[in-house]
Design a protein around this motif. Structure first.
Motif, PDB file in Angstrom:
ATOM      1  N   ARG A 127      -8.340   2.731  -3.182  1.00 44.42           N
ATOM      2  CA  ARG A 127      -7.714   3.739  -2.317  1.00 44.42           C
ATOM      3  C   ARG A 127      -6.245   3.408  -2.060  1.00 44.42           C
ATOM      4  O   ARG A 127      -5.390   4.284  -2.068  1.00 44.42           O
ATOM      5  CB  ARG A 127      -8.469   3.830  -0.987  1.00 44.42           C
ATOM      6  N   GLU A 128      -5.981   2.115  -1.833  1.00 46.77           N
ATOM      7  CA  GLU A 128      -4.600   1.704  -1.582  1.00 46.77           C
ATOM      8  C   GLU A 128      -3.729   1.890  -2.822  1.00 46.77           C
ATOM      9  O   GLU A 128      -2.555   2.257  -2.721  1.00 46.77           O
ATOM     10  CB  GLU A 128      -4.573   0.239  -1.139  1.00 46.77           C
ATOM     11  N   ILE A 135       1.307   7.465  -5.236  1.00 43.47           N
ATOM     12  CA  ILE A 135       1.949   8.666  -4.686  1.00 43.47           C
ATOM     13  C   ILE A 135       3.332   8.307  -4.133  1.00 43.47           C
ATOM     14  O   ILE A 135       4.315   9.015  -4.356  1.00 43.47           O
ATOM     15  CB  ILE A 135       1.059   9.295  -3.592  1.00 43.47           C
ATOM     16  N   GLY A 136       3.396   7.171  -3.420  1.00 41.33           N
ATOM     17  CA  GLY A 136       4.666   6.724  -2.868  1.00 41.33           C
ATOM     18  C   GLY A 136       5.680   6.404  -3.949  1.00 41.33           C
ATOM     19  O   GLY A 136       6.862   6.776  -3.843  1.00 41.33           O
ATOM     20  N   SER A 183       0.815  -1.218   0.000  1.00 42.01           N
ATOM     21  CA  SER A 183       0.000   0.000   0.000  1.00 42.01           C
ATOM     22  C   SER A 183       0.851   1.271   0.000  1.00 42.01           C
ATOM     23  O   SER A 183       0.378   2.335  -0.362  1.00 42.01           O
ATOM     24  CB  SER A 183      -0.953   0.004   1.204  1.00 42.01           C
ATOM     25  N   LEU A 184       2.123   1.155   0.410  1.00 41.09           N
ATOM     26  CA  LEU A 184       3.031   2.308   0.336  1.00 41.09           C
ATOM     27  C   LEU A 184       3.692   2.412  -1.029  1.00 41.09           C
ATOM     28  O   LEU A 184       4.320   3.421  -1.345  1.00 41.09           O
ATOM     29  CB  LEU A 184       4.120   2.197   1.412  1.00 41.09           C
ATOM     30  N   GLU A 217      -4.082   4.202  -5.173  1.00 46.68           N
ATOM     31  CA  GLU A 217      -3.771   5.621  -5.326  1.00 46.68           C
ATOM     32  C   GLU A 217      -2.706   6.066  -4.334  1.00 46.68           C
ATOM     33  O   GLU A 217      -1.811   6.851  -4.658  1.00 46.68           O
ATOM     34  CB  GLU A 217      -5.051   6.460  -5.147  1.00 46.68           C
ATOM     35  N   LYS A 218      -2.778   5.551  -3.104  1.00 47.97           N
ATOM     36  CA  LYS A 218      -1.774   5.860  -2.090  1.00 47.97           C
ATOM     37  C   LYS A 218      -0.405   5.324  -2.529  1.00 47.97           C
ATOM     38  O   LYS A 218       0.615   5.996  -2.389  1.00 47.97           O
ATOM     39  CB  LYS A 218      -2.188   5.236  -0.757  1.00 47.97           C
TER      40      LYS A 218
END
Length: 971
Positions: A598-599, A605-606, A567-568, A601-602
């Protein structure tokens, strides 16, 4: 090899074909002595930890492969019989979870829609798809496995070992059936061992995402309410972080010495929702009089501490939960509610009855399923258990007696701490994928039976054996047998790995030759999940410790120190580092897993923050070397991908050095039969061979000690700082300078030393960088009589005593100290070329040394026109800057006439003014109130004034030097 050597290193080209050739030639297979037994040099066997079949490997697996294969290749080159045995684990919970998610996403079906047999067929399809993917990744990483011995934990051979172990231990009473409180994962609908539960610390009220709930659930809150005392208006106040469990309360505990409640001894409270009489019990173990109200609600069926209270006081155990996390019929009007929805409803109902007292924030720990992230629910269930105490004692004794070495020592301390307080192991899992429990329930016609203990259970290696056991227990009684639908914990089968892969319980040739194994290498985080169980079961079933050494490597984190998490977006496929990948492709791979939107998209970003330009192509050799260079005795590695790219440049350095050497040596060069000292070597050659020998000693010592950081540093330093930076630079004039090349004997000696360094250096490096070393080794001409087909089977370099030459080291180190001092002067006074240098010494021996090395000094300095040696007392040329090397050696640089001093001073002054101004601005910034608390640490680090101050000091020093020279020139 028939094609000319490329002008630059290309990892894709170098790594494209060697592996398949190695495998085809059988170079990874163990070699035996003429009598068919392991070689006299010894045996080295690594049962490779089987990766889970659930997907692809991550960078942590790459570290495991790197360490293991480095040791495998090293020991193979030491002439031992070596086996690297691969395999894949069926990963019961993880695999079933992944396949179930995929089944629902693609077809909106559950496993129950398919039925057990069809669902297992789907899992096998998944295994066949991803098992090959994992194997390909392991090959890309250069792992020299004997693939013909590859196994899968669900193969028949290994399944036989699992069945034999269960039956044998059940017959001995070590495996038994009992109803106990277990960790239940509602999401996965299965029991978990304590090791599969992650405890999350909360400091107070926290909203937590729980699978199956649209809204976050509140934790970290202590709810107080009153229980009415029977036949009284009095209430006794209790508190809980799980209000819903009060529906299963069967006691209130108080301390027998608590004066506040002396009048309640022997009394009862009345449950407000079902009128159940609940005894007030006296317990000085569970109750702390000073905490809260000194009264504790007891729910024996849903709390591990309360379970012990329930046993001590013979309380009723009331289960209020269904397996799916809803409340059952024992919950009365709350039946059918989901557990955390019931939490709110119970509090509301308490308020309605006037029993609610209040809430307050409360630090607490919540247990989470390591696989699903769901909150664990303690539930009473009949399961199969392994009695561990006696086996754990034997496992500790193996370390105490020196039969098993655990490294680093911190892991050894953990070993004793955990095994010393071990609990029995729940091995039942309510899954379909895995080894089905070989236990059968004896169902007797027209009789009500309890399946919670072992009375009506038998184990069997097959149905016939189970039937015979049942007949002996219940002769002349009609019965049927029903096999337990549960499967065994994946770690149960994995615990047999070091000997089941060789065919145990049969006494096979492989078991005789390769067991016990040599090394088990793994992450410290599964020391108890897996390693301890292998040792316990290995000693119990085979009478031997399954391996003599355990090496626990560090946990890989990202460059920021964060744990790898999908998720990161920081979980990296090692193949993406090897071949490179764009940011867009990294994003695309996120959709291949089971992350929700949601995960994803997160994670994007990472990824964008860490890899804005994607990941550059680094190659396998660079990745392996970087991972080795990171590995010390620490527990964490913060991996920076850019450092891996740096080692690709090192590979390019190797390539260029070898290519240059082959050009210099020429196509007709034939190496001498041996690499012995001839007596014709120059000082530089003797120094280089001494350094080579030291690298050999240091690398072997570090590998023996499993210090991979030191091992890589040693071989890296020799190649870069000795061979490339000094020796190769020194011999470049051999063909360019006629006066030198005319000395054929000198030239040949230098060539022989160059060849020896290349040949030995490549062998020294091979365990870490298998592909590029094979490529370069194959391009070297061979010594007479050397028909070895591959570097894999070359002899690993060991100490060469005749190369040990501390006198040559001392002499050449002085020469190089002069070179470094001269380089610094040239840079400081900005002389671009044709520098005139003078070496002033205090003795005849130093005159002789430096005079003999004048050509070497000029060659290494670069930009020097000439070097002259003279003794103290002789006149110093006017207009020289100087640098002291030792109290007997000074280096002088002729500056007068070569430098415009005023222009240089003006240039340095301009830089000094700008730097001083920048420092002034920075000092104003950091003088703001509460700077330390308001400004993030990374910004504070960037604002470090020390760098500016150091630069100002250096600039002032340079200006003063020039001004001093200007004063000398005037005189």
């Amino acid at each position: 090899m028939s094609k000319p050597m490329a002008s630059s290193y290309n990892p894709k080209a170098v790594e494209s074909a060697w592996y398949s050739w190695w495998e085809k030639q059988g170079f990874f297979k163990p070699e035996f002595a003429a009598d068919g037994k392991p070689k006299p040099n010894g045996l080295f066997v690594v049962p490779a930890p089987p990766p889970n079949v659930t997907g692809s490997l991550h960078i942590g697996h790459a570290l495991t492969v790197t360490i293991q294969d480095t040791l495998i290749r090293w020991n193979r080159m030491l002439g031992k019989t070596v086996l690297f045995n691969p395999g894949i684990d069926h990963a019961g919970i993880s695999t079933q979870s992944v396949v179930e998610k995929r089944l629902w996403t693609e077809n909106q079906q559950t496993r129950h829609d398919l039925g057990r047999e069809k669902f297992i067929e789907e899992v096998w399809k998944w295994k066949n798809l991803y098992g090959d993917r994992i194997q390909n990744q392991l090959k890309r990483l250069g792992g020299s496995y004997d693939w013909d011995r590859s196994v899968f934990t669900m193969d028949q051979k290994l399944s036989n070992a699992v069945m034999e172990t269960f039956c044998r231990l059940q017959e001995e009473g070590i495996i038994y059936r009992a109803t106990r409180l277990i960790n239940w994962c509602v999401r996965l609908n299965t029991a978990l061992s304590n090791l599969e539960v992650e405890n999350k610390e909360l400091t107070g009220r926290t909203l937590v995402t729980v699978p199956g709930y649209d809204e976050k659930v509140e934790f970290g809150v202590l709810t107080s309410f009153g229980y009415p005392i029977e036949n009284s208006d009095e209430k006794i106040i209790v508190a809980t972080t799980r209000p819903e469990t009060m529906l299963g309360d069967t006691a209130v505990a108080i301390h027998p010495q608590d004066e506040r409640y002396k009048h309640l001894h022997g009394k009862f409270v009345i449950h407000p929702f079902n009128d159940r009489r609940i005894p007030i019990v006296l317990d000085d173990i569970a109750v702390d009089m000073s905490f809260g109200t000194g009264a504790v609600k007891i729910t024996p069926a849903h709390d591990f501490n309360d379970y012990e209270v329930g046993k001590r006081h013979n309380l009723e155990f009331i289960n209020i939960f269904n397996d799916d996390g809803t409340l059952n019929e024992n919950a009365g009007k709350f039946q059918g509610m989901k557990r955390f929805n019931a939490r709110k409803s119970v509090v509301d109902a308490l308020k309605e009855k006037g029993l609610f007292i209040g809430t307050q924030e409360n630090p607490m720990t919540i247990p989470l399923c390591a696989k699903s992230g769901d909150v664990i629910e303690p539930i009473l269930k009949p399961q199969w258990w392994v009695s561990c105490t006696d086996m754990a004692n034997e496992a500790m004794k193996a370390v105490t007696d020196g039969k098993l070495r655990i490294y680093p020592k911190t892991s050894e301390k953990d070993w004793f701490r955990w095994l010393g307080s071990i609990q029995d192991w729940c091995i039942s899992r309510q899954l379909w994928w895995g080894h089905r429990v070989p236990a059968y329930f004896i169902k007797i016609a027209n009789k009500t039976q309890d399946s919670s203990d072992g009375t009506y259970w038998v184990s069997g290696r097959n149905m016939d054996e189970a039937n015979e056991k049942a007949k002996k227990r219940f002769p002349n009684i009609e019965f049927t047998l029903e096999q337990d639908p549960d499967v065994l914990d994946t770690w149960f089968s994995s615990g047999l790995w070091p000997f089941s892969i060789f065919g145990w319980p049969e006494m096979t040739d492989d078991l005789t030759n390769f067991y016990p194994t040599s090394l088990l290498e793994t992450g410290w985080d599964i020391l108890f999940f897996w390693v301890a169980r292998m040792v316990m079961l290995g000693i119990k079933l085979t009478g031997q410790v399954p391996f003599s050494e355990v090496f626990c490597h560090a946990m890989i984190r990202d460059a920021h120190g964060r744990k790898m998490s999908k998720s990161l977006g920081n979980v990296i496929d090692p193949v993406d580092v090897i071949q490179g990948i764009s940011l867009e492709s990294l994003h695309a791979k996120l959709y291949e897993g089971n992350l929700d939107k949601r995960e994803i998209e997160k994670a994007k970003i990472g990824q964008k923050a860490d890899y804005p330009n994607g990941i550059p192509e680094c190659g396998t050799d660079a990745l392996r070397f970087a991972l080795g260079a990171y590995t010390s005795t620490g527990r964490d590695i913060n991996l920076d991908i850019l450092r891996v790219e740096g080692y690709r440049k090192f590979c390019n350095k190797l390539w260029n050095a070898t290519r240059f050497a082959l050009i210099k040596l020429g196509a007709d060069f034939k190496p001498r039969p041996d690499a012995n000292i001839t007596g014709k070597e120059s000082l530089a050659e003797l120094w280089t061979l001494h350094k080579l020998n030291q690298a050999i000693i240091d690398t072997n010592k570090a590998l023996h000690e499993r210090n991979f950081m030191n091992a890589t540093t040693s071989v890296y330093s020799f190649w870069l700082y000795v061979l490339c930076d000094i020796y190769i630079e020194l011999i470049k004039p051999l063909t360019a300078d006629n006066s030198i090349s005319s000395n054929a004997e000198c030239k040949r000696s230098a060539e022989d030393t160059l060849y020896t360094c290349l040949e030995t250096g490549l062998k020294l490096l091979h365990p870490f960088m298998p592909f590029v070393t094979e490529e370069l080794y194959q391009r070297l001409p061979r010594r007479p009589g050397d028909d070895n087909p591959t570097i894999i089977r070359a002899k690993y370099p060991l100490e060469i005593p005749e190369y040990h030459n501390p006198h040559a080291e001392e002499q050449f180190d002085l020469v190089f100290s002069v070179v470094k001092a001269a380089r610094s002067l040239i840079v400081e006074y900005n002389i671009q070329s044709n520098a005139s240098l003078f070496i002033q010494v205090a003795s005849d021996s130093l005159v002789t040394l430096f005079t003999s090395q004048e050509q070497s000094i000029v060659t290494l300095i670069k930009g020097a026109k000439s070097v002259h040696v003279f003794q103290h007392g002789e006149s110093i040329p006017a207009g020289c800057a100087s640098s002291t090397v030792t109290d007997e050696i000074n280096v002088l640089l002729l500056v007068k006439g070569s430098v415009n001093i005023d222009a240089e001073v003006a240039k340095f002054q301009n830089k000094l003014d700008k730097t001083t101004q920048a420092l002034t601005v920075l000092q104003k910034k950091i003088q703001i109130p509460d700077y330390e608390s308001k400004v993030p640490i990374d910004v504070r680090d960037a604002n470090d004034a020390k760098a500016y101050q150091a630069e100002i000091e250096a600039l002032n020093h340079s200006i003063q030097n020039f001004l001093k020279l200007k004063g000398w020139f005037r005189h």
